[in-house]
Scaffold this active site. Structure first.
Site, PDB file in Angstrom:
ATOM      1  N   SER A  57       4.048   2.312   8.393  1.00  0.00           N
ATOM      2  CA  SER A  57       3.830   1.363   7.149  1.00  0.00           C
ATOM      3  C   SER A  57       5.129   1.116   6.652  1.00  0.00           C
ATOM      4  O   SER A  57       5.832   2.055   6.325  1.00  0.00           O
ATOM      5  CB  SER A  57       2.910   1.744   6.358  1.00  0.00           C
ATOM      6  OG  SER A  57       1.664   1.423   6.855  1.00  0.00           O
ATOM      7  N   ASP A 111       1.237  -7.643   2.468  1.00  0.00           N
ATOM      8  CA  ASP A 111       1.081  -6.222   2.266  1.00  0.00           C
ATOM      9  C   ASP A 111       2.764  -5.829   1.926  1.00  0.00           C
ATOM     10  O   ASP A 111       3.145  -4.975   2.784  1.00  0.00           O
ATOM     11  CB  ASP A 111       0.614  -5.536   3.227  1.00  0.00           C
ATOM     12  CG  ASP A 111       0.268  -3.900   2.737  1.00  0.00           C
ATOM     13  OD1 ASP A 111       0.890  -3.422   1.666  1.00  0.00           O
ATOM     14  OD2 ASP A 111      -0.437  -3.361   3.544  1.00  0.00           O
ATOM     15  N   HIS A 166       0.758  -1.192  -0.058  1.00  0.00           N
ATOM     16  CA  HIS A 166      -0.060   0.027  -0.071  1.00  0.00           C
ATOM     17  C   HIS A 166       0.996   1.247  -0.119  1.00  0.00           C
ATOM     18  O   HIS A 166       0.206   2.308  -0.311  1.00  0.00           O
ATOM     19  CB  HIS A 166      -0.942  -0.094   1.126  1.00  0.00           C
ATOM     20  CG  HIS A 166      -0.750   0.164   2.415  1.00  0.00           C
ATOM     21  ND1 HIS A 166      -0.214  -0.868   3.503  1.00  0.00           N
ATOM     22  CD2 HIS A 166      -0.209   1.507   2.958  1.00  0.00           C
ATOM     23  CE1 HIS A 166       0.140   0.067   4.555  1.00  0.00           C
ATOM     24  NE2 HIS A 166       0.086   1.168   4.457  1.00  0.00           N
TER      25      HIS A 166
HETATM   26  N1  ARG Z   1      -4.618   0.191   7.391  1.00  0.00           N
HETATM   27  C1  ARG Z   1      -3.176   0.405   6.933  1.00  0.00           C
HETATM   28  C2  ARG Z   1      -2.674   1.791   7.187  1.00  0.00           C
HETATM   29  O1  ARG Z   1      -3.293   2.314   7.639  1.00  0.00           O
HETATM   30  C3  ARG Z   1      -3.290  -0.438   5.725  1.00  0.00           C
HETATM   31  C4  ARG Z   1      -4.041   0.387   4.556  1.00  0.00           C
HETATM   32  C5  ARG Z   1      -4.264  -0.105   2.952  1.00  0.00           C
HETATM   33  N2  ARG Z   1      -5.504   0.546   2.537  1.00  0.00           N
HETATM   34  C6  ARG Z   1      -6.284   0.034   2.616  1.00  0.00           C
HETATM   35  N3  ARG Z   1      -7.448   0.679   2.170  1.00  0.00           N
HETATM   36  N4  ARG Z   1      -6.638  -1.404   2.766  1.00  0.00           N
HETATM   37  O2  ARG Z   1      -2.057   2.313   5.991  1.00  0.00           O
HETATM   38  N1  GLU Z   2      -1.099   1.428   7.405  1.00  0.00           N
HETATM   39  C1  GLU Z   2      -0.428   2.548   8.250  1.00  0.00           C
HETATM   40  C2  GLU Z   2       0.314   3.419   7.229  1.00  0.00           C
HETATM   41  O1  GLU Z   2       0.249   3.602   6.467  1.00  0.00           O
HETATM   42  C3  GLU Z   2       0.119   1.966   9.309  1.00  0.00           C
HETATM   43  C4  GLU Z   2      -0.619   1.382  10.273  1.00  0.00           C
HETATM   44  C5  GLU Z   2      -0.960   2.446  11.494  1.00  0.00           C
HETATM   45  O2  GLU Z   2      -1.517   3.446  11.360  1.00  0.00           O
HETATM   46  O3  GLU Z   2      -0.654   1.678  12.553  1.00  0.00           O
HETATM   47  O4  GLU Z   2       1.341   3.935   8.099  1.00  0.00           O
END
Ligand code: ARG
Ligand code: GLU
Length: 709
Positions: free
Chosen positions: A627, A219, A83
């Site tokens: 991330s 991911d 991502h």
């Molecule tokens: N939650 C993770 C972060 O904050 C992964 C995001 C990937 N995006 C999604 N819509 N699945 O970045």
């Molecule tokens: N998916 C998040 C990012 O893009 C990290 C996950 C979080 O926020 O802990 O940085």
């Protein structure tokens, strides 16, 4: 009773030594080093950060300013999340070469794809410059006076700081402006895409699984840093060479089990750990819900249109992911704050603080802070919501409104000075081109109809038929001619005429009032931090995340989010197959992966039970920006790739609770399994250094020798 409870908590904390925190890598000696070693680490503070020798920090790069990445070979190979590389993968994708859907693997250096604008930045050294930056600041100064002196001091420090010609410097505020650090950095601009799994692996589970456990997402994506002939940062050139890093992370094939030490090393973006209870209440009860509603209204249309057409799906992939990500996070944040009684707990903490002020005779100095917060927030809440709602509609979800907003800014620049014409045209042209690169007018019209009522404005969908902005060519025609003509053209446009009064209201009243009411809150927060440290000096204080390099550490642990539910800390490939729904847009699984599973063709990537681990949980305190951060084992080897947190734990940005806050990492063995067995990119595996830290040394040596032959 209360005392007992506190004593008990203290004992528990001591025993598990697990309380969160994102620490400055140059200051680990002492408390953090001890704590890490108690948790099982064999690393010293110098192994992690050292200015004179290479150390772990030299392998950690800030990826495009928003994510983290790490170097995993002596040829500049870099690992980050799928991502995080999503925008780049999307930009190389088309209906013919659908890398989003099918994945991409460069089979040699020539096939690696350059990415305009993408950069990776490393930290060379970190220096405490608080004394220089805060020099001359007094309590009698106004906030504006303070800020201007601070920026003057910090500019002066940066200007004269010793560094090499290819390096940069920056300063950042810590502890709400009570401390300042200077960073010497090196930024690489030739970063090429090496590999990405299909979305059915890299984004497996998509929005349904996002922010939750059990998780089965691979991911990850791979890039490579290129440098000039002297191994220094350089703009893209086909003559550039793979970068030779000062350090790269070996990869452990032994993995982790429950209780093992892990540390996450990266660039967390923003946290607000020292908010007063009144602020947490405002954010979760009033502010979040309105923004959630706006995003939900937009997603309803976007998701539908993406399912209807592959062309639209490719165009809106990144944008949808961005909107959906925070939407779901905020819902989880609200849930976690409520379930953990965070507001009440913060009030209890505030009572302790108030009591300490009394006992230490600090009431006159700081006794006013909490009542003042209550008053200021009450006054600030409505305008904070209004302003953010505007941003959600005009800058996050609705693209036609975004175009009119950008045009309005240019009109203002022209009114201020007609000589801004050329510059204004260039800027706006760039903005319009970047929106139109991935624009679908029907989708955007649907978004407009859904979100605008939530901002309390009437909808006039006919502007979509009349405006020039929905087509790039006609939009650019608005910018032809002299200053007067451009201004006239804009104002004659139906969408512009519709949006202009709303934008003017935003700048003239909403944002102005917001700035005026936010400034004293920021200043009070600085003072509150000082007061906390003075009144309760034995608490643990770590600086809020601010997009600088941090270390956070913990152990592999499951968790129990609610009564009778417990999540194991490790998920397996079996779970991918369990979730498999043929042709589903979230849970489809590539045929090849199913075949590998059925043949149990796992190579060296299975654990001792013969299963391939996919994701695991830890108690590392992470946030957005982490991330792509490496999860590092007790010996400094890479074992996981951080990419998410569990839903109930996303509140850790305001309230880290060791009971339910967990970060989610991809097991490196899954990454390697996909690269090797799924993609057949064995040449990449050969470039890496694979180790077995858990088996004994003699075995390790034999294995390495064998490998060399
Ligand atoms: N939650 C993770 C972060 O904050 C992964 C995001 C990937 N995006 C999604 N819509 N699945 O970045
Ligand atoms: N998916 C998040 C990012 O893009 C990290 C996950 C979080 O926020 O802990 O940085």
């Amino acid at each position: 009773m209360r005392l007992l409870k506190i004593l008990f908590l203290f004992v528990v904390f001591q025993a598990s030594a697990q309380q969160g925190g994102m620490w400055i890598p140059s200051l680990l000696e002492g408390m953090n080093e001890d704590e890490m070693q108690n948790l099982g680490s064999k690393l010293t503070a110098q192994d992690i950060y050292d200015v004179n020798n290479s150390s772990l920090k030299d392998a950690i790069g800030h990826f495009n300013g928003g994510c983290t990445s790490e170097v995993i070979s002596d040829q500049g190979l870099v690992l980050t999340n799928h991502h995080c590389g999503y925008g780049q993968i999307q930009s190389h994708s088309s209906l013919e070469n659908d890398y989003l859907k099918d994945g991409f693997w460069a089979m040699n250096l020539e096939e690696e794809l350059p990415n305009n604008g993408l950069f990776i930045e490393f930290i060379v050294s970190i220096h405490d410059v608080s004394e220089v930056v805060l020099k001359g600041i007094t309590d009698t100064m106004t906030e504006t006076e303070k800020q201007s002196l601070i920026s003057k001091n910090s500019n002066a420090a940066m200007k004269t700081w010793p560094r090499e010609s290819w390096q940069d410097v920056k300063t950042k505020a810590f502890y709400e402006g009570n401390q300042y650090f200077l960073f010497v950095t090196e930024r690489f601009d030739d970063i090429r895409l090496v590999g990405a799994p299909p979305s059915s692996i890299g984004k497996f589970g998509s929005d349904t699984d996002n922010w939750v456990f059990p998780r089965h997402t691979g991911d990850f994506s791979l890039f490579r840093i290129y440098a000039d002939a002297n191994n220094r940062p350089a703009k893209y050139s086909k003559d550039n060479k793979p970068y030779k890093p000062k350090h790269f992370l070996p990869i452990s094939l032994d993995g982790v089990e429950e209780g093992d030490f892990t540390m996450v090393f990266g660039f967390p973006g923003t946290t607000s750990e020292y908010l007063p209870a009144v602020a947490i209440e405002h954010i979760t009860k009033d502010y979040n819900p309105t923004n959630i509603a706006i995003r939900e209204a937009a997603l309803k249309v976007i998701d539908q249109k993406m399912k209807e057409s592959d062309a639209v799906r490719i165009k809106y992939a990144s944008k949808q992911a961005r909107i959906a990500n925070a939407w779901k996070k905020w819902i989880g944040e609200n849930l976690g704050i409520k379930r953990s009684n965070a507001v009440e707990k913060r009030r209890e903490f505030e009572a302790t603080f108030t009591k300490a002020l009394k006992e230490k005779g600090l009431e006159d100095k700081y006794g006013n802070i909490l009542p003042e917060f209550d008053k200021l927030y009450k006054d600030f809440a409505p305008i904070n919501i209004k302003r953010r709602n505007f941003i959600e509609v005009f800058l996050v979800t609705n693209e036609l409104m975004q175009m009119t907003f950008r045009a309005y800014q240019v009109e203002q620049a022209l009114i201020a000075n007609p000589e801004n014409l050329e510059r204004g045209k260039t800027v706006l042209t760039g903005q319009l081109e970047s929106i139109h690169k991935n624009y679908d007018v029907n989708l955007d019209k649907g978004v407009y109809q859904n979100v605008m009522p939530l901002y309390g404005k009437s909808v006039d969908a006919s502007i979509y038929d009349k405006t020039a902005f929905t087509n790039l060519e006609s939009a650019l025609q608005l910018l032809e001619g002299d200053t007067e003509t451009v201004i006239k053209n804009l104002n004659n446009d139906a969408a512009y005429a519709y949006a202009k009064p709303i934008i003017e209201e935003f700048f003239n009243t909403i944002d102005a009032e917001y700035q005026q009411k936010n400034a004293p809150i920021t200043a009070l927060q600085t003072q509150y931090m000082t007061a906390l440290m003075e009144a309760l000096p034995n608490e643990r204080y770590f600086p809020d995340a601010n997009s600088t390099l941090r270390v956070t550490y913990g152990q592999v642990r499951g968790y129990s989010p609610r009564d009778a539910v417990y999540y194991n800390p490790v998920s397996y490939l079996d779970g991918v197959i369990e979730k498999y729904i043929p042709d589903d847009y979230e849970f489809d699984v590539p045929q090849k992966l199913i075949e590998l599973y059925e043949a149990k063709d796992y190579g060296q990537y299975a654990d001792s039970n013969g299963k391939v681990p996919v994701c695991f949980l830890g108690t590392n305190h992470t946030t957005g920006g982490n991330s792509g951060s490496p999860a590092i084992d007790a010996h400094g080897n890479l074992v996981g790739l951080n990419f998410d947190r569990v839903w109930e734990g996303t509140m850790s940005d305001m309230n880290y609770d060791p009971e339910i806050c967990r970060n989610i990492m991809v097991d490196l063995r899954y990454v390697l399994f996909i690269v090797d067995k799924y993609a057949g990119a064995k040449h990449l595996i050969d470039e890496m250094k694979l180790v077995h830290p858990k088996t004994d040394n003699s075995k390790k040596k034999k294995k390495r020798k064998k490998k060399k032959k």
